[in-house]
Design a protein around this motif. Structure first.
Motif, PDB file in Angstrom:
ATOM      1  N   VAL A  58     -46.273 -88.016 -83.805  1.00 37.42           N
ATOM      2  CA  VAL A  58     -46.992 -89.341 -83.090  1.00 37.42           C
ATOM      3  C   VAL A  58     -48.483 -88.988 -82.567  1.00 37.42           C
ATOM      4  O   VAL A  58     -48.429 -88.357 -81.676  1.00 37.42           O
ATOM      5  CB  VAL A  58     -46.059 -89.778 -81.854  1.00 37.42           C
ATOM      6  CG1 VAL A  58     -46.506 -91.116 -81.226  1.00 37.42           C
ATOM      7  CG2 VAL A  58     -44.305 -89.804 -82.139  1.00 37.42           C
ATOM      8  N   TRP A  59     -49.283 -89.820 -83.068  1.00 41.51           N
ATOM      9  CA  TRP A  59     -50.671 -89.541 -83.025  1.00 41.51           C
ATOM     10  C   TRP A  59     -51.207 -90.598 -81.877  1.00 41.51           C
ATOM     11  O   TRP A  59     -50.799 -91.774 -81.872  1.00 41.51           O
ATOM     12  CB  TRP A  59     -51.508 -89.644 -84.360  1.00 41.51           C
ATOM     13  CG  TRP A  59     -51.531 -88.554 -85.106  1.00 41.51           C
ATOM     14  CD1 TRP A  59     -50.819 -88.385 -86.147  1.00 41.51           C
ATOM     15  CD2 TRP A  59     -51.825 -87.094 -85.063  1.00 41.51           C
ATOM     16  NE1 TRP A  59     -50.636 -87.210 -87.028  1.00 41.51           N
ATOM     17  CE2 TRP A  59     -51.393 -86.346 -85.993  1.00 41.51           C
ATOM     18  CE3 TRP A  59     -52.284 -86.482 -84.010  1.00 41.51           C
ATOM     19  CZ2 TRP A  59     -51.567 -84.954 -86.048  1.00 41.51           C
ATOM     20  CZ3 TRP A  59     -52.722 -84.873 -84.133  1.00 41.51           C
ATOM     21  CH2 TRP A  59     -52.357 -84.436 -85.149  1.00 41.51           C
ATOM     22  N   MET A  60     -52.035 -89.923 -81.029  1.00 42.68           N
ATOM     23  CA  MET A  60     -52.491 -90.840 -79.854  1.00 42.68           C
ATOM     24  C   MET A  60     -53.963 -90.523 -79.711  1.00 42.68           C
ATOM     25  O   MET A  60     -54.454 -89.302 -79.660  1.00 42.68           O
ATOM     26  CB  MET A  60     -51.538 -90.746 -78.443  1.00 42.68           C
ATOM     27  CG  MET A  60     -50.169 -91.293 -78.804  1.00 42.68           C
ATOM     28  SD  MET A  60     -49.004 -90.470 -77.520  1.00 42.68           S
ATOM     29  CE  MET A  60     -49.135 -88.729 -78.079  1.00 42.68           C
ATOM     30  N   ARG A  61     -54.714 -91.219 -78.867  1.00 40.82           N
ATOM     31  CA  ARG A  61     -55.990 -91.208 -78.427  1.00 40.82           C
ATOM     32  C   ARG A  61     -55.782 -91.310 -76.819  1.00 40.82           C
ATOM     33  O   ARG A  61     -55.159 -92.105 -76.208  1.00 40.82           O
ATOM     34  CB  ARG A  61     -57.034 -92.055 -78.659  1.00 40.82           C
ATOM     35  CG  ARG A  61     -57.510 -91.983 -80.286  1.00 40.82           C
ATOM     36  CD  ARG A  61     -59.070 -92.742 -80.596  1.00 40.82           C
ATOM     37  NE  ARG A  61     -59.071 -92.714 -81.849  1.00 40.82           N
ATOM     38  CZ  ARG A  61     -60.428 -93.152 -81.883  1.00 40.82           C
ATOM     39  NH1 ARG A  61     -61.285 -93.547 -81.363  1.00 40.82           N
ATOM     40  NH2 ARG A  61     -60.768 -93.086 -83.490  1.00 40.82           N
ATOM     41  N   LEU A  62     -56.601 -90.071 -76.159  1.00 38.72           N
ATOM     42  CA  LEU A  62     -56.536 -90.172 -74.647  1.00 38.72           C
ATOM     43  C   LEU A  62     -57.824 -89.786 -74.265  1.00 38.72           C
ATOM     44  O   LEU A  62     -58.616 -88.989 -74.946  1.00 38.72           O
ATOM     45  CB  LEU A  62     -55.531 -89.198 -74.043  1.00 38.72           C
ATOM     46  CG  LEU A  62     -54.067 -89.611 -74.400  1.00 38.72           C
ATOM     47  CD1 LEU A  62     -53.190 -88.453 -73.744  1.00 38.72           C
ATOM     48  CD2 LEU A  62     -53.496 -90.876 -73.719  1.00 38.72           C
ATOM     49  N   SER A  63     -58.574 -90.552 -73.133  1.00 39.19           N
ATOM     50  CA  SER A  63     -59.866 -90.258 -72.912  1.00 39.19           C
ATOM     51  C   SER A  63     -60.066 -88.608 -72.186  1.00 39.19           C
ATOM     52  O   SER A  63     -58.937 -88.046 -71.967  1.00 39.19           O
ATOM     53  CB  SER A  63     -60.162 -91.067 -71.843  1.00 39.19           C
ATOM     54  OG  SER A  63     -59.435 -91.008 -70.763  1.00 39.19           O
ATOM     55  N   LYS A  64     -61.139 -88.302 -72.502  1.00 39.80           N
ATOM     56  CA  LYS A  64     -61.635 -86.829 -72.084  1.00 39.80           C
ATOM     57  C   LYS A  64     -62.265 -86.874 -70.808  1.00 39.80           C
ATOM     58  O   LYS A  64     -63.289 -87.670 -70.733  1.00 39.80           O
ATOM     59  CB  LYS A  64     -62.357 -86.159 -72.968  1.00 39.80           C
ATOM     60  CG  LYS A  64     -62.378 -84.620 -72.853  1.00 39.80           C
ATOM     61  CD  LYS A  64     -63.368 -84.058 -74.173  1.00 39.80           C
ATOM     62  CE  LYS A  64     -63.705 -82.638 -73.845  1.00 39.80           C
ATOM     63  NZ  LYS A  64     -64.534 -82.061 -74.953  1.00 39.80           N
ATOM     64  N   GLN A  65     -61.752 -86.133 -69.881  1.00 36.71           N
ATOM     65  CA  GLN A  65     -62.543 -85.941 -68.557  1.00 36.71           C
ATOM     66  C   GLN A  65     -62.959 -84.567 -68.173  1.00 36.71           C
ATOM     67  O   GLN A  65     -62.450 -83.676 -68.835  1.00 36.71           O
ATOM     68  CB  GLN A  65     -61.585 -86.423 -67.383  1.00 36.71           C
ATOM     69  CG  GLN A  65     -60.944 -87.628 -67.606  1.00 36.71           C
ATOM     70  CD  GLN A  65     -61.828 -89.017 -67.654  1.00 36.71           C
ATOM     71  OE1 GLN A  65     -63.327 -88.862 -66.954  1.00 36.71           O
ATOM     72  NE2 GLN A  65     -61.807 -89.776 -68.319  1.00 36.71           N
ATOM     73  N   PRO A  66     -64.044 -84.570 -67.225  1.00 36.48           N
ATOM     74  CA  PRO A  66     -64.798 -83.045 -67.043  1.00 36.48           C
ATOM     75  C   PRO A  66     -63.577 -82.138 -66.700  1.00 36.48           C
ATOM     76  O   PRO A  66     -63.963 -80.877 -67.026  1.00 36.48           O
ATOM     77  CB  PRO A  66     -65.687 -83.467 -65.922  1.00 36.48           C
ATOM     78  CG  PRO A  66     -65.835 -85.193 -65.936  1.00 36.48           C
ATOM     79  CD  PRO A  66     -64.502 -85.637 -66.627  1.00 36.48           C
ATOM     80  N   ASP A  67     -62.687 -82.199 -65.877  1.00 38.81           N
ATOM     81  CA  ASP A  67     -61.653 -81.084 -65.534  1.00 38.81           C
ATOM     82  C   ASP A  67     -60.541 -80.962 -66.597  1.00 38.81           C
ATOM     83  O   ASP A  67     -59.758 -80.234 -66.080  1.00 38.81           O
ATOM     84  CB  ASP A  67     -61.057 -81.671 -64.205  1.00 38.81           C
ATOM     85  CG  ASP A  67     -61.951 -81.854 -63.015  1.00 38.81           C
ATOM     86  OD1 ASP A  67     -63.165 -81.161 -63.019  1.00 38.81           O
ATOM     87  OD2 ASP A  67     -61.569 -82.506 -62.250  1.00 38.81           O
TER      88      ASP A  67
END
Length: 402
Positions: free
Chosen positions: A189-198
């Motif tokens: 199951v492919w998904m996109r999640l945002s990327k954050q500095p930590d």
């Protein structure tokens, strides 16, 4: 109106294998037509890993500086998190090559780059929106394709047909090539999640109870793959989106609230993963390469790498035969398969081994723990260099001869 064209080679499929082979033939002054059923290359969650061996081919072509100027991220090592412990499962730093990393690049950028380079040659033609409808036959020999185009049906006569149209290949189906399947299919199951500095600083995998999770750094977002047994996703959907997010959170190393970005099932794309290969890759006048000849597991992201190596091996056989004014014989097609058959079988065997658990454990415990190869690397870290070589180069590294 029914149109007809003639060419030396017609390639079905504008993926990595098809576009690379088209470019290599065109630069060697061989007339080639590539037909692609879609109108563009913009399809998400495709193989986006450009391995060191592929970077080496691009360098041999003289395009490496221009290619690496395209947006991409790099992984000098591949990591996994097992029971809270980070381990390196593949290290490319010891490879005897200039570019010792995997480049993560959207496949459409890679394919557009190859198409642009091939398009500089007058003897190259790329037809988009051109699905294959049938093969042309002359006795027992395949001699071309029938395709649909926006302008109407088109007949393409060719000395040889290349099936590079993926794991659901029309060419291998129409040619009657037999498929052998291995292991049990799984699903990602492919998904996109945002990327954050930590967030974690590296591309990595995570092993958990009965499934795995993969993070691929896309620069400004994470491409996430949730690996489950076949049929499990339908059960998850029946329990609802909130239950799905809760289950993913058990293995996702990102904060739980990040999964709220999965707002509907449209944000999750399902890919069925299987390992198979043709019992014979060719018949007179036609041969399959890449995923059309051998579907791979996404483990190690080796599918694109093998497809490119197939294309180089095919070009090394086809170019001298066609440049001398001759035709493509069964011996030539057999030579391509012979060259690439052992690497394919070896990598598929390795992938099946990577999915297996320790045999001396009870069956229920085997399902819960990491694969045996991960346990071996945890015990013997130097094996990460061997894994890096196998993933980065494959079993047999191809080089351009022409």
């Amino acid at each position: 109106m029914h149109n007809k064209i003639k060419t030396k080679v017609v390639i079905a499929g504008g993926g990595p294998a098809g576009m690379m082979l088209g470019l290599l033939l065109a630069r060697a002054n061989v007339d080639v037509v590539v037909v692609e059923k879609h109108g563009d290359f913009l399809r998400d969650f495709r193989g986006d890993t450009i391995h060191p061996s592929t970077l080496d081919i691009i360098e041999q072509l003289g395009f490496i500086r221009e290619f690496l100027a395209l947006p991409h991220t790099r992984a000098e090592k591949l990591h996994a998190q097992i029971a809270g412990r980070n381990i390196t499962i593949a290290d490319f730093s010891w490879l005897p090559i200039r570019h010792r990393f995997i480049a993560f690049m959207p496949q459409w950028d890679f394919l557009n780059f190859l198409a642009g380079k091939a398009g500089q040659f007058d003897n190259f033609r790329l037809l988009m929106n051109a699905p294959v409808t049938d093969l042309l036959r002359q006795g027992d020999r395949i001699c071309g394709l029938q395709v649909d185009t926006p302008e109407g049906p088109l007949t393409i006569e060719a000395d040889v047909v290349i099936g590079a149209d993926g794991r659901n290949s029309v060419i291998r189906e129409k040619a009657g090539l037999e498929i052998e399947r291995f292991g049990e299919p799984t699903e990602v199951v492919w998904m996109r999640l945002s990327k954050q500095p930590d967030d974690p600083k590296e591309t990595m995998g995570h092993a958990g109870p009965r499934q795995g999770f993969v993070l691929i750094d896309r620069g400004d977002y994470w491409q996430c793959g949730y690996v489950v047994r076949k049929g499990t996703f339908d059960v998850m959907k029946a329990k609802g989106l909130e239950a799905f997010r809760a289950r993913v959170s058990q293995v996702c190393p990102l904060p739980t609230d990040r999964l709220e970005e999965i707002r509907s099932w449209d944000d999750a794309s399902l890919l069925t993963v299987r390992i198979d290969r043709l019992t014979r890759w060719w018949k007179p006048g036609v041969i399959c390469i890449g995923d059309a000849a051998h579907a791979m597991s996404p483990i190690g992201g080796v599918g694109v790498n093998l497809a490119i190596q197939d294309a180089v091996a095919a070009a090394n056989v086809l170019i001298p035969a066609l440049s001398s004014g001759g035709s493509i014989s069964d011996t030539d097609l057999s030579a391509i398969e012979k060259r690439r058959s052992f690497p394919t079988k070896a990598i598929q065997r390795l992938q099946l081994m990577m999915r297996s658990r320790k045999k001396d454990q009870p069956k229920t415990k085997r399902a819960d723990g990491p694969p045996a190869f991960v346990l071996a690397i945890m015990r013997f870290p130097l094996l990460a260099h061997l894994a890096g070589r196998l993933i980065g180069f494959g079993v047999r590294r191809e080089k351009l001869r022409y």
